[in-house]
Scaffold this active site. Sequence first.
Site, PDB file in Angstrom:
ATOM      1  N   GLY A 314       0.581  -1.159  -0.240  1.00  0.00           N
ATOM      2  CA  GLY A 314       0.280  -0.375   0.197  1.00  0.00           C
ATOM      3  C   GLY A 314       0.659   1.141   0.155  1.00  0.00           C
ATOM      4  O   GLY A 314       1.014   1.741  -1.305  1.00  0.00           O
ATOM      5  N   ARG A 315       1.712   1.835   0.908  1.00  0.00           N
ATOM      6  CA  ARG A 315       1.957   2.704   1.452  1.00  0.00           C
ATOM      7  C   ARG A 315       3.521   2.741   0.317  1.00  0.00           C
ATOM      8  O   ARG A 315       3.910   3.697  -0.046  1.00  0.00           O
ATOM      9  CB  ARG A 315       3.022   2.926   2.596  1.00  0.00           C
ATOM     10  CG  ARG A 315       4.086   3.469   2.982  1.00  0.00           C
ATOM     11  CD  ARG A 315       4.870   3.128   4.233  1.00  0.00           C
ATOM     12  NE  ARG A 315       4.110   2.245   5.321  1.00  0.00           N
ATOM     13  CZ  ARG A 315       3.501   3.079   6.259  1.00  0.00           C
ATOM     14  NH1 ARG A 315       3.366   4.030   6.474  1.00  0.00           N
ATOM     15  NH2 ARG A 315       3.050   2.569   7.419  1.00  0.00           N
ATOM     16  N   ARG A 357      -1.607  10.184  11.717  1.00  0.00           N
ATOM     17  CA  ARG A 357      -0.503   8.949  11.520  1.00  0.00           C
ATOM     18  C   ARG A 357       0.827   9.656  12.884  1.00  0.00           C
ATOM     19  O   ARG A 357       1.004   8.794  13.891  1.00  0.00           O
ATOM     20  CB  ARG A 357      -0.100   7.981  10.820  1.00  0.00           C
ATOM     21  CG  ARG A 357      -0.976   8.099   9.535  1.00  0.00           C
ATOM     22  CD  ARG A 357       0.210   7.438   8.707  1.00  0.00           C
ATOM     23  NE  ARG A 357       1.196   6.265   8.457  1.00  0.00           N
ATOM     24  CZ  ARG A 357       2.543   6.794   8.798  1.00  0.00           C
ATOM     25  NH1 ARG A 357       3.520   7.569   8.484  1.00  0.00           N
ATOM     26  NH2 ARG A 357       3.495   5.367   8.908  1.00  0.00           N
ATOM     27  N   TYR A 361       0.456   6.702  15.783  1.00  0.00           N
ATOM     28  CA  TYR A 361       1.658   5.901  15.893  1.00  0.00           C
ATOM     29  C   TYR A 361       2.606   7.132  16.489  1.00  0.00           C
ATOM     30  O   TYR A 361       4.381   6.265  15.646  1.00  0.00           O
ATOM     31  CB  TYR A 361       2.065   4.687  15.233  1.00  0.00           C
ATOM     32  CG  TYR A 361       0.845   4.186  14.233  1.00  0.00           C
ATOM     33  CD1 TYR A 361      -0.103   3.614  13.823  1.00  0.00           C
ATOM     34  CD2 TYR A 361       1.467   5.181  12.554  1.00  0.00           C
ATOM     35  CE1 TYR A 361      -0.431   3.149  13.116  1.00  0.00           C
ATOM     36  CE2 TYR A 361       0.861   5.237  11.385  1.00  0.00           C
ATOM     37  CZ  TYR A 361      -0.242   3.676  11.882  1.00  0.00           C
ATOM     38  OH  TYR A 361      -0.871   4.110  10.432  1.00  0.00           O
ATOM     39  N   CYS A 388      -9.314  20.178  18.372  1.00  0.00           N
ATOM     40  CA  CYS A 388      -9.187  20.801  19.849  1.00  0.00           C
ATOM     41  C   CYS A 388      -8.844  19.584  20.152  1.00  0.00           C
ATOM     42  O   CYS A 388      -9.128  19.008  21.210  1.00  0.00           O
ATOM     43  CB  CYS A 388     -10.651  21.570  20.452  1.00  0.00           C
ATOM     44  SG  CYS A 388     -10.103  22.112  21.799  1.00  0.00           S
ATOM     45  N   GLU A 389      -7.218  19.422  20.239  1.00  0.00           N
ATOM     46  CA  GLU A 389      -6.777  18.285  20.601  1.00  0.00           C
ATOM     47  C   GLU A 389      -5.678  18.904  21.308  1.00  0.00           C
ATOM     48  O   GLU A 389      -4.485  19.588  20.391  1.00  0.00           O
ATOM     49  CB  GLU A 389      -6.709  16.804  20.305  1.00  0.00           C
ATOM     50  CG  GLU A 389      -8.450  16.549  20.036  1.00  0.00           C
ATOM     51  CD  GLU A 389      -8.686  15.709  20.799  1.00  0.00           C
ATOM     52  OE1 GLU A 389      -7.774  15.177  22.129  1.00  0.00           O
ATOM     53  OE2 GLU A 389      -9.578  15.597  21.783  1.00  0.00           O
ATOM     54  N   TYR A 418      -2.309   6.076   4.016  1.00  0.00           N
ATOM     55  CA  TYR A 418      -3.017   5.991   5.645  1.00  0.00           C
ATOM     56  C   TYR A 418      -3.629   7.506   6.140  1.00  0.00           C
ATOM     57  O   TYR A 418      -2.899   7.721   6.820  1.00  0.00           O
ATOM     58  CB  TYR A 418      -1.696   5.545   6.836  1.00  0.00           C
ATOM     59  CG  TYR A 418      -1.813   4.014   5.845  1.00  0.00           C
ATOM     60  CD1 TYR A 418      -3.376   3.082   5.944  1.00  0.00           C
ATOM     61  CD2 TYR A 418      -0.382   3.562   5.593  1.00  0.00           C
ATOM     62  CE1 TYR A 418      -2.658   1.692   5.561  1.00  0.00           C
ATOM     63  CE2 TYR A 418      -0.401   2.758   4.944  1.00  0.00           C
ATOM     64  CZ  TYR A 418      -1.676   1.220   4.964  1.00  0.00           C
ATOM     65  OH  TYR A 418      -1.604   0.828   4.624  1.00  0.00           O
TER      66      TYR A 418
HETATM   67  C1  LIG Z   1      -3.364  -8.051   5.221  1.00  0.00           C
HETATM   68  C2  LIG Z   1      -2.240  -6.835   4.664  1.00  0.00           C
HETATM   69  N1  LIG Z   1      -1.785  -6.530   3.302  1.00  0.00           N
HETATM   70  C3  LIG Z   1      -0.967  -5.357   2.799  1.00  0.00           C
HETATM   71  C4  LIG Z   1      -0.873  -4.295   3.444  1.00  0.00           C
HETATM   72  C5  LIG Z   1      -0.137  -3.296   3.200  1.00  0.00           C
HETATM   73  O1  LIG Z   1       0.981  -2.208   3.750  1.00  0.00           O
HETATM   74  P1  LIG Z   1       1.663  -1.528   3.349  1.00  0.00           P
HETATM   75  O2  LIG Z   1       0.368   0.188   2.923  1.00  0.00           O
HETATM   76  O3  LIG Z   1       2.355  -1.066   4.302  1.00  0.00           O
HETATM   77  O4  LIG Z   1       2.858  -1.944   2.771  1.00  0.00           O
HETATM   78  C6  LIG Z   1      -1.521  -4.269   5.076  1.00  0.00           C
HETATM   79  C7  LIG Z   1      -1.709  -2.937   5.596  1.00  0.00           C
HETATM   80  O5  LIG Z   1      -1.839  -3.087   7.556  1.00  0.00           O
HETATM   81  C8  LIG Z   1      -2.265  -5.355   5.567  1.00  0.00           C
HETATM   82  O6  LIG Z   1      -2.802  -4.762   6.654  1.00  0.00           O
END
Ligand SMILES: Cc1ncc(COP(=O)(O)O)c(C=O)c1O
Length: 460
Positions: A314-315, A357, A361, A388-389, A418
């Site tokens: 994803g990221r 984020r 975390y 307001c946090e 994210y």
């Molecule tokens: C099952 C699964 N696959 C893939 C991803 C994608 O991870 P990333 O965005 O760190 O590459 C996630 C993210 O938490 C996930 O839960």
Amino acid sequence: MEGQEVSSKDEGHKMLPVDGPGWSYVNGVLHCDGMSLEDLRMSLKKDYGLQGSPAHIYSYSALVANVKKYTDALCPLGERGVLSYSLKANNNLRVLEALRQAGVNMATTVSGNEILMAMKAGFAATNIIYNGTGKRRWEVELAIKHGVLLNLDSEFDARLIAGVAREMGLRARCIVRLNPALNADTHPYLATALADSKFGVEFHQLERVLQVVRTGESGDVEHVIVEGVHIHVGSAVSRTQVFSDMTRVAARALREIRERGWPRASTINLGGGLNIRLSGVPGKNDERPATPEQLVGAILPLLPEGSTLLLEPGRSLVATAGSCAFTGVLMTEVLGVKTNGKRRFLVVDAAMTEVIRPALYGAHHPVTHVTIPACQEWAVMDVVGPVCESGDFLARRCMLSLSLSSGAALVVWATGAYCSSMASNYNLRPHAIEVIVKAPDLYTVVRRPENFEDLISCYL
Ligand SMILES: Cc1ncc(COP(=O)(O)O)c(C=O)c1O
């Protein structure tokens, strides 16, 4: 000011946090795919007024470059190397379409609505994966009806999926999510395969789960086809060794699945998780994270005969990772500067509602100027929002110009993943506008900013 760091020597903060396609400073002004962000900002203001800021900006060329990094890395595997995009990182419909057109084969989803969104973006239902620790019945029905690949996350999940498939008179395509109890050496909130994580089944439970889907409640068979195994150890993983370890465990599990009734099982899904590298960020980020090529290189020699490798980042596709490029930033405007005690605060119009984020975390997102000011005096500041946090901060201890005042623009880096997908309406703040830039004179608004009417439209 006493106790505050002011500097004119360190020039690091005037540079991009990482090199790569898409972004560059031209004559001191940040450009995205050749377009000046100052020009873009004026244009958004003209069309959307105050709702034109803050704005998520995505570089089309960076997105395409990141997909290519993965498809090139998977190339030695031919059709046995598959790239799936994890929608949870950024679920903007047009971003999904762009990723698909750039060469992403599959979509990984975690809810029924994400399945529907992936289908809307043009992914074939059979090229969608549905993961979940707590799947609801309608989501399972939707997935089975369309031939989506489901992961089996627990014994109760297996029982639900087998039962629904039997009732529907259909077959559910599945992979088993394993918890290999591996330490991915990441933030505890980002680790998903520690011994006591909630995700997946432990190795010793695999046999039981396979038995559940083989025989079902009433001795029915063949309503579940187990196609392989799934492991995702977490996000922000830097070391390739982790992926080698995962491959070994997955290979063992695949052997067991083949022996226990699904001899044609071939899928090894090793999830996503590549970390991002940002210069000037202290701590573990100084370690250079693996590139997609190094990642695949660590897995390939350990892949069992006849298996298909599936990666679902994803990221690293929509933010940045390893050698990947920045895809998304958040452009925000300064509302004012204030000091309390020894701290200097830069209050901007973006907040934890757009970038959760750091509060969630402790993630660090570098902040830089859109236009680098001529002023030679720089100081350490906390960039905070209007929510307001006390936890509402975008970045702490940033080196920024003392000349900053109301109306100046900044960018928060690596917000493509994210951030928009984790946005909230807290304090009744509307979801920010989102834009893809493609060329010096071409951008598309891919999500209009929410307005008050949108926010009250669900109240009956
Ligand atoms: C099952 C699964 N696959 C893939 C991803 C994608 O991870 P990333 O965005 O760190 O590459 C996630 C993210 O938490 C996930 O839960």
